[in-house]
Write an enzyme that holds these catalytic residues in place. Structure first.
Site, mmCIF file in Angstrom:
data_model
loop_
_atom_site.group_PDB
_atom_site.id
_atom_site.type_symbol
_atom_site.label_atom_id
_atom_site.label_comp_id
_atom_site.label_asym_id
_atom_site.label_seq_id
_atom_site.Cartn_x
_atom_site.Cartn_y
_atom_site.Cartn_z
ATOM 1 N N SER A 579 0.843 -1.195 0.000
ATOM 2 C CA SER A 579 0.000 0.000 0.000
ATOM 3 C C SER A 579 0.881 1.249 0.000
ATOM 4 C CB SER A 579 -0.953 -0.039 1.196
ATOM 5 O OG SER A 579 -1.959 0.922 1.062
ATOM 6 N N ASP A 667 -9.294 -5.746 -4.816
ATOM 7 C CA ASP A 667 -8.861 -4.567 -4.063
ATOM 8 C C ASP A 667 -9.741 -3.369 -4.427
ATOM 9 O OD1 ASP A 667 -7.538 -2.509 -2.804
ATOM 10 O OD2 ASP A 667 -5.551 -3.090 -3.506
ATOM 11 N N HIS A 698 -7.225 -5.875 -0.682
ATOM 12 C CA HIS A 698 -6.071 -4.994 -0.563
ATOM 13 C C HIS A 698 -4.959 -5.575 0.314
ATOM 14 C CE1 HIS A 698 -3.913 -1.226 -0.692
ATOM 15 N NE2 HIS A 698 -3.950 -1.104 0.632
#
Length: 741
Positions: A579, A667, A698
């Site tokens: 991320s 995601d 995610h």
């Protein structure tokens, strides 16, 4: 360092993945023995990864704790562990004699949910929630979900998805309707909405895509009847509900979902409020707190007089320092017990916890106990709600991070772990007010530290040139893991691992990926750059408008400091992150193309500008770049320029580092198609690049995706790092820090 094969990596992962973690605990009523002696039955829930079944297995373990007054004499495990098959939620009744369980079962080709009531050694009630069709699936998450017994023990409160009206094609014939309808369906044909067959039902974002309109539900245990409560405003999504002191109504957190829903997961900044809904006919929910802030995690004292809850700022950074607030049920007043901490001090640095424990009040109904990040460590704090004072009950002699699971009858059950030690389970009595420092901890399950992994916390003080203009003088930390040195001469390859968020933190707990890397011979640097939680709100705010600059420089500065002081090889540096951590990794390989030899990232942010219309948290993209956000906000030239100029895709032409991309096709936070732009840009210029595409979200947190991702990431890093012999005596070069305009 000897060559490492994929089989070696998989073997290390399999070995270390078998260590379990504690998820919750419950303390049963005390039982008197000899005069002054008591014993308690304690039930704990653990989980571990099962690689063969490709799932996280939950199981229970029971203990008996023997006490002399308020002194713990001994704890004894009772029997073997028992797997909690299909258990989605569970909660003991106030008396401790009955237990409610929501269980998911795959039965005759259909996924069904049951609400079971257990008493003693038998199941006394089993309600088929799916067959009753009063609502959709039960919410089992920590954000919305709950399973609460009424104080009388006659009713159970929970949250479920609102029942969706039946829809069908405009062109379905009447004969087809009758032949394919069940008896129940045929009685509701008048309510079929043909225009809704393909209507979009907006969910609450990443991890909550199928959760759109939650409703409050009550099971009457005597009659097995289920009622869906009326009176919640149509524009509010309720959750985290609990009974009021008299069982005459419920309190709940409500999130407005108009004009549209923003992602909830990992976001404690969503506007919400505490409401009270009375059971009387025609009642409408009334506000208990402000409805302009972000409120969550209400917990009631055992005497029903006080409710504590957490409150933060709506919008702003998606994870922030929050207040501890108190609502007096009889006086109907709100007050702040602990405020937001702005500059970090040597003492209390603020509250950053995702939730309070379901049981967090002491027996005196005055103190609240919780765990929260404190710089790069998690600690347990006791707050006197009358005086607003804070005391730590985390042993100063321990370098572990501590997590509270419950406090009942003033008995605390906690777990503690560190980067080189899996979780242990401990228990203690909470001392009287003012004597908290005298707490004595007793081991229930003790894990042995791994002597082949060493670790320490490093503090980094950036030079004045790197100071934030509005928040000068801030420092930050990193956790450094080092393998055992066989001869004291070897320089270790280093994996740099910045966390995601960006407003998150490495808490000095047991984490599988760094342990695997270290077991295989890598040093690992986990960086809590400025903007991390646990260092005061000023540190969080310092990153606003400086994303892609301050955080990148912090990571690079920490790397240079480690190269000067630790036995790591400057020619064998690799990057790993997910991320926002993946975003930082991809910026680093673009800005420092000759330093890093390999990079593996999970669902990284690569082009901020292209994410504004595809992410479930569009507000984050504006806030992090120093812009205000409103629901009406659309991209301007100014915002798009700021976003694109700090995006890794702009520096793709400079990248030389081989890159592995791990993408989740489900995601909702960062679309996997977003990563393909960067993949194609690197492939076009001949940079070794590979994509792994997982049927996951995610976090890539399913056992199969996590295991494959860690093994593939390590294999990729090993493949592209230079061999050991070529880099034994190399000195780290002096760095300059690029300034981007």
């Amino acid at each position: 360092m000897l060559p490492i094969s994929p089989e070696d990596i998989a073997s290390a992962y399999k070995d270390l993945s078998q260590y379990p973690s504690v998820s919750k605990a419950y303390i049963g009523p005390d039982v008197s023995a000899a005069p002054g002696d008591k014993y308690y039955n304690i039930s704990t829930e653990w989980w571990q990864r099962d690689l063969e079944q490709k799932q996280r297995v939950k199981y229970s373990r029971q203990y008996t704790v023997f006490c002399d007054g308020r002194t713990i004499i001994n704890t004894v495990p009772v029997g073997n562990c028992v797997e909690n098959y299909g258990e989605l939620l569970s909660r003991e009744s106030p008396s401790g004699k009955t237990k409610a369980v929501v269980r998911g079962v795959y039965l005759r080709g259909e996924q069904k949910e049951f609400l079971e009531i257990w008493k003693g050694n038998r199941k006394v009630k089993n309600v088929d929630l799916t067959a009753l069709n009063k609502h959709g699936p039960v919410y089992t998450d920590d954000t919305f979900g709950c399973l609460e017994w009424s104080h009388s023990g006659n009713h159970i409160l929970y949250v479920a998805e609102k029942r969706i009206p039946k829809s069908e094609s405009f062109f379905k014939t009447a004969s087809s309707e009758l032949s394919h309808s069940t008896e129940e369906e045929s009685t509701t044909l008048d309510h079929v909405r043909k225009e809704d067959q393909f209507v979009f039902r907006e969910g609450w974002g990443e991890g909550f895509f199928n959760k759109s309109v939650p409703v409050l539900c009550i099971l009457d245990i005597e009659s097995s009847n289920i009622s869906v409560l009326e009176g919640v405003p149509d524009h509010i999504s309720p959750g985290q509900a609990l009974w009021d002191p008299d069982d005459n109504g419920v309190l709940f957190v409500g999130w407005p979902h108009e004009p549209f829903r923003l992602g909830q997961k990992f976001c404690n900044n969503r506007r919400s409020a505490l409401y009270h809904l009375k059971m009387s006919f025609g009642s409408c929910a009334e506000l208990v707190s402000l409805d302009t802030e972000a409120v969550y995690s209400p917990r009631m004292s055992s005497d029903g007089r006080r409710i504590v809850y957490l409150e933060g700022k709506a919008f702003g950074p998606h994870w922030q320092c929050v207040k501890l607030c108190l609502y007096d049920w009889h006086l109907k007043t709100n007050s702040t017990v602990l405020d937001v901490v702005r500059p970090s001090t040597a003492g209390f640095v603020g509250i950053y916890t995702a939730s309070l424990s379901l049981n967090c009040w002491s027996m005196d109904n005055r103190r609240v106990v919780f765990s929260t990040p404190h710089r790069s460590r998690q600690v347990i704090l006791v707050v006197d709600t009358d005086l607003g004072t804070v005391r730590s009950i985390t042993p100063e002699s321990s370098n572990h991070s501590w997590t509270l699971h419950t406090i009942q009858e003033d008995i605390l059950v906690v777990s503690c772990s560190s980067p080189n030690c899996p979780p242990s389970l401990k228990i203690a009595f909470l001392p009287p007010i003012g004597s908290e420092a005298e707490i004595v901890w007793f081991n229930m399950e003790e894990a042995e530290p791994m002597h082949d992994i060493h670790w320490k916390t490093l503090t980094f003080k950036p030079p004045p040139a790197m100071d934030s203009p509005n928040y000068p003088g801030l420092d930050y930390e990193g956790l450094l893991l080092l393998p055992l040195k066989p001869d004291g001469k070897e320089l270790f390859p280093l994996i740099i691992y910045p966390h995601g968020g960006p407003h998150s933190v490495f808490r000095g707990t047991w984490e599988l990926a760094p342990a695997v890397f270290c077991r295989l011979g890598f040093a690992v640097l986990m960086v809590n750059y400025r903007g991390s939680t646990g260092f005061g709100q000023d540190s969080i705010d310092s990153l606003m408008g400086r994303v892609g600059e301050q955080d990148v420089k912090d990571v690079q500065f920490s790397v240079d400091q480690v190269l000067k002081a630790e036995p790591v090889d400057p020619n064998r540096l690799a990057l790993f992150g997910g991320s926002h951590g993946g975003y930082l990794c991809c910026l680093l390989i673009g800005l420092y193309p000759h330093i890093y030899k390999a990079c593996a990232v999970r669902n990284p942010v690569l082009n901020f500008a292209s994410l504004t219309g595809s992410t479930d948290i569009p507000d984050w993209r504006y806030i992090e770049f120093g812009f205000d956000y409103t629901f009406e906000k659309t991209p301007s030239k100014e915002t798009l320029t700021a976003m694109i100029s700090s995006s890794p895709v702009v520096y793709a032409s400079q990248v030389k580092t081989p890159l592995l991309l791990l993408l989740g096709e489900k995601d909702r936070r960062i679309s996997p198609h977003h990563g393909m732009e960067y993949f194609r840009a690197l492939r076009a210029k001949g940079v070794p690049t590979r994509v792994l595409w997982y049927p996951d979200n995610h976090s890539l947190s399913t056992v199969e995706a996590e295991a494959d991702g860690i093994v593939n990431s390590t294999t990729w890093i090993v493949r592209y790092l230079p061999s050991f012999e070529k880099n034994q005596e190399h000195k780290p070069p002096e760095r300059t820090y690029p300034v981007r305009t």
